[in-house]
Design a protein around this motif. Structure first.
Motif, short mmCIF file in Angstrom:
data_model
loop_
_atom_site.label_atom_id
_atom_site.label_comp_id
_atom_site.label_asym_id
_atom_site.label_seq_id
_atom_site.Cartn_x
_atom_site.Cartn_y
_atom_site.Cartn_z
N PHE A 147 0.80 -1.27 0.03
CA PHE A 147 -0.07 -0.04 0.04
C PHE A 147 0.84 1.26 0.02
O PHE A 147 0.71 2.08 -0.78
CB PHE A 147 -0.86 -0.16 1.29
N GLY A 148 2.07 1.19 0.73
CA GLY A 148 2.85 2.48 1.09
C GLY A 148 3.60 2.73 -0.48
O GLY A 148 3.76 3.84 -0.90
N ARG A 149 3.94 1.45 -1.03
CA ARG A 149 4.84 1.56 -2.34
C ARG A 149 4.13 2.17 -3.33
O ARG A 149 4.16 3.18 -4.27
CB ARG A 149 5.33 0.12 -2.53
N TYR A 150 2.53 1.66 -3.49
CA TYR A 150 1.73 2.15 -4.42
C TYR A 150 1.54 3.66 -4.36
O TYR A 150 1.14 4.22 -5.30
CB TYR A 150 0.51 1.17 -4.13
N HIS A 151 1.50 3.97 -3.02
CA HIS A 151 1.18 5.55 -3.11
C HIS A 151 2.82 6.40 -2.93
O HIS A 151 2.77 7.38 -2.37
CB HIS A 151 0.36 5.80 -1.81
N ASN A 152 3.57 5.72 -3.48
CA ASN A 152 5.19 6.46 -3.48
C ASN A 152 5.74 6.68 -2.20
O ASN A 152 6.29 7.71 -2.03
CB ASN A 152 4.96 7.53 -4.30
#
Length: 135
Positions: free
Chosen positions: A98-103
């Motif tokens: 989730f964090g990676r998806y939102h950069n």
């Protein structure tokens, strides 16, 4: 344990009576900056994100995250975690995805000292200490 992000429409359609008491346990141990109603408003306003940890028997963990925007990058901050089997939940790849998806650059957590002992073996490190003096 299965960890899942819960969209706002699902929260209002039935999760709230289940996750509310789990979140309240964590709120009761906090400094009282926000009440459950404030966190719910934050979910509705899209300031917070709800994650749950569950198995075939029950929902064991409810947690809230938010984005923290620094001048150079954004982190995913774990704001509130309540329930049981917390170490299983916080190690879930779902949270990191989730964090990676939102950069986001990292996942951060401000919490009680016990979190450090539990999370250091999972790759977390201490960055700072928050001190409070009542006025």
């Amino acid at each position: 344990m299965i960890v899942s992000y819960v969209p706002i429409d699902s929260i209002m359609d039935g999760y709230l009576p289940i996750v509310g008491p789990l979140l309240q346990k964590a709120i009761d141990k906090s400094e009282g900056q926000e009440l459950l109603k404030d966190y719910i408003t934050g979910l509705v306003d899209d300031r917070y994100h709800l994650f749950i940890g569950y198995d075939e028997e029950d929902i064991h963990v409810a947690a809230l995250t938010q984005f923290v925007k620094y001048p150079e990058y954004t982190n995913l901050s774990i704001v509130l975690v309540g329930g049981s089997r917390l170490e299983e939940w916080i190690s879930s790849e779902v949270l990191f995805e989730f964090g990676r998806y939102h950069n986001c650059k990292a996942v951060e957590l401000t919490g009680r000292r016990g979190w450090l002992k539990a999370l250091e073996p999972k790759g977390y490190r201490e960055s700072c200490v928050t001190l409070i003096k009542d006025l």
